[in-house]
Design an enzyme around this catalytic site. Structure first.
Site, PDB file in Angstrom:
ATOM      1  N   ASP A 114     -10.208   3.398  -3.311  1.00  0.00           N
ATOM      2  CA  ASP A 114     -11.117   2.213  -2.917  1.00  0.00           C
ATOM      3  C   ASP A 114     -12.463   1.310  -3.114  1.00  0.00           C
ATOM      4  O   ASP A 114     -12.854   2.813  -3.617  1.00  0.00           O
ATOM      5  CB  ASP A 114     -10.892   2.159  -1.665  1.00  0.00           C
ATOM      6  CG  ASP A 114      -9.728   1.567  -0.819  1.00  0.00           C
ATOM      7  OD1 ASP A 114      -8.502   1.552  -1.967  1.00  0.00           O
ATOM      8  OD2 ASP A 114      -9.575   1.681  -0.325  1.00  0.00           O
TER       9      ASP A 114
ATOM     10  N   ASP B  94       0.999  -1.218   0.081  1.00  0.00           N
ATOM     11  CA  ASP B  94      -0.080   0.501  -0.356  1.00  0.00           C
ATOM     12  C   ASP B  94       0.946   1.063  -0.246  1.00  0.00           C
ATOM     13  O   ASP B  94       1.967   1.667   0.096  1.00  0.00           O
ATOM     14  CB  ASP B  94      -1.474  -0.267   0.858  1.00  0.00           C
ATOM     15  CG  ASP B  94      -2.184   0.362   0.888  1.00  0.00           C
ATOM     16  OD1 ASP B  94      -2.115   1.458   0.414  1.00  0.00           O
ATOM     17  OD2 ASP B  94      -3.271  -0.084   1.436  1.00  0.00           O
TER      18      ASP B  94
HETATM   19  C1  GLA Z   1      -5.913   1.591   1.039  1.00  0.00           C
HETATM   20  C2  GLA Z   1      -6.035   0.130   0.420  1.00  0.00           C
HETATM   21  C3  GLA Z   1      -7.361  -0.944   0.606  1.00  0.00           C
HETATM   22  C4  GLA Z   1      -7.164  -1.768   1.878  1.00  0.00           C
HETATM   23  C5  GLA Z   1      -6.769  -0.188   2.772  1.00  0.00           C
HETATM   24  C6  GLA Z   1      -6.013  -0.706   3.846  1.00  0.00           C
HETATM   25  O1  GLA Z   1      -6.806   2.019   1.262  1.00  0.00           O
HETATM   26  O2  GLA Z   1      -6.136   0.357  -0.806  1.00  0.00           O
HETATM   27  O3  GLA Z   1      -7.019  -1.898  -0.824  1.00  0.00           O
HETATM   28  O4  GLA Z   1      -5.517  -2.144   1.464  1.00  0.00           O
HETATM   29  O5  GLA Z   1      -5.827  -0.169   2.672  1.00  0.00           O
HETATM   30  O6  GLA Z   1      -6.080  -0.001   5.557  1.00  0.00           O
END
Ligand code: GLA
Length: 385
Positions: free
Chosen positions: A183, A126
């Protein structure tokens, strides 16, 4: 390492968020196998964020939370492997993960070594809390070089949400897939938003570096960590069809232990999976009049994505992202746009992959009336007109 087709599997985040534990992961591994999902190609079990303690151990290593994972991670990895599956985990290029747990900045080599010892096969990486002093491309190169030297093949799944023009530099890092957007959540609004911007990133994808349009919400029905409003069955099918056709990794995000029949049928349509996993991995393009004529593809609510498949067939998806039914004038495919003008003497024999309906295209053109938030997905064979 070389990854020949988009990875498929299950990831804990969409449904479980921080509420993960050994039992959920091992039950989900069992379910992947017992439902036939594993045999269909979904063979990665990925634990996302929130799996560790808040502090590293005295030896500098990240410590699995002993309440969530009382037997440690190697135990879980061994169990996943014993089911014939592969095991994925999560870290982040910053000081902390997005949920505030220890992340791998300045610990890349020790973390890669730890993951290798545990038997990790896939690392989602990430982009939260990264230092402004080190550019994104360098942060991903740091983990890539650590993984390449950890003594184990580990798929590298970059998750910088498409920011800082990830698509332009991601292949330099050795990442096998990259997240193209922010997301997803389980709502039509989110699916539509991601669908409208998908066409841009896919043109940067190739074998061994796949555009990751984010984990699937199919079957979530509003339940869980990114549960939001939930979607209709038609919307889930559009979402799955688009992700599959555009060559995104297919990471299931629902609780597969509770799948209903519609979800199961959607995730297990082997003809749709075959399009996603086509070995040539040719890029899809928008062959609608709008896609061909206009530059601002992001405004096109009726894309018709076409993809050349390795055996000569074409995959063709009609999508209706708008709130009105499409008519034949705003959703039609002229065969000359895809390389089949009348002079070739050829046409297409169509098979719709959700209904099984078949027909032959006549007069070099065909239009589809598609309900709002729905799609039609075809595999088409080139035949004599
Ligand atoms: C980010 C990523 C998600 C997930 C969250 C976890 O937002 O884009 O897919 O992995 O972190 O905290």
């Amino acid at each position: 390492m070389l990854v020949l087709t988009p990875p498929m599997g299950w990831n804990s985040w969409n449904t479980f968020g921080e509420n993960i534990n050994e039992k959920v992961v091992m039950d989900s591994a069992d379910t992947l196998v017992s439902t036939g999902l594993a045999a269909a190609g979904y063979n990665y079990i990925v634990i996302d964020d929130c799996w560790s303690l808040r502090e590293r151990g005295e030896d500098g290593r990240i410590v699995p939370d002993p309440v969530k994972f009382p037997h440690g991670m190697k135990y879980v990895a061994d169990y996943v492997h014993s089911k014939g599956l592969k095991f994925g985990m999560y870290s982040c290029a910053g000081m902390l993960t997005c949920a505030g747990y220890p992340a791998s900045f300045d610990h890349e080599f020790i973390d890669a070594a730890t993951f290798a010892e545990w038997g990790v096969d896939y690392l989602k990486y990430d982009y939260c809390f990264h230092p402004s002093t080190v550019p994104g491309p360098v942060l991903y190169k740091r983990m890539a070089v650590a993984l390449a030297n950890c003594g184990r093949d580990i798929v590298f799944s970059a998750c910088s949400w498409g920011s800082d023009e990830t698509k332009k530099w991601i292949k330099q890092t050795g990442a096998n897939l990259w997240r193209t957007t922010g997301d997803i959540n389980d709502s039509w609004r989110s699916i539509k938003e991601l669908s409208l911007i998908a066409g841009d990133a896919i043109t940067y994808g190739s074998i061994n570096c796949y555009p990751d349009m984010d984990m699937l919400v199919t079957g979530m029905k509003g339940v869980g960590n990114v549960g939001f409003a939930g979607c209709t069955d038609a919307e889930y099918r559009l979402h799955y069809s688009l992700w599959a056709l555009l060559g995104s990794p297919l990471m299931i995000g629902c609780d597969i232990r509770q799948m209903d029949d519609f979800t199961r049928e959607t995730l297990l349509n082997l003809e749709v999976i075959a399009i996603n996993q086509d070995p040539d991995y040719n890029q899809a393009y928008d062959a609608s009049a709008y896609g061909v004529t206009f530059q601002d593809a992001e405004k096109n609510e009726h894309p018709i994505y076409v993809r050349q498949l390795s055996n000569g067939d074409l995959a063709i998806g009609f999508f209706n992202l708008s709130d009105q039914p499409t008519s034949r004038w705003n959703s039609y495919l002229a065969l000359d746009r895809i390389g089949l003008p009348e002079s070739t003497g050829k046409t297409l024999e169509m098979k719709e992959l959700w209904t099984g309906e078949t027909f032959k295209v006549t007069n070099g053109i065909f239009g589809e009336t598609i309900a709002p938030h729905s799609c039609r997905l075809f595999r088409a064979k080139v035949v004599n007109a």
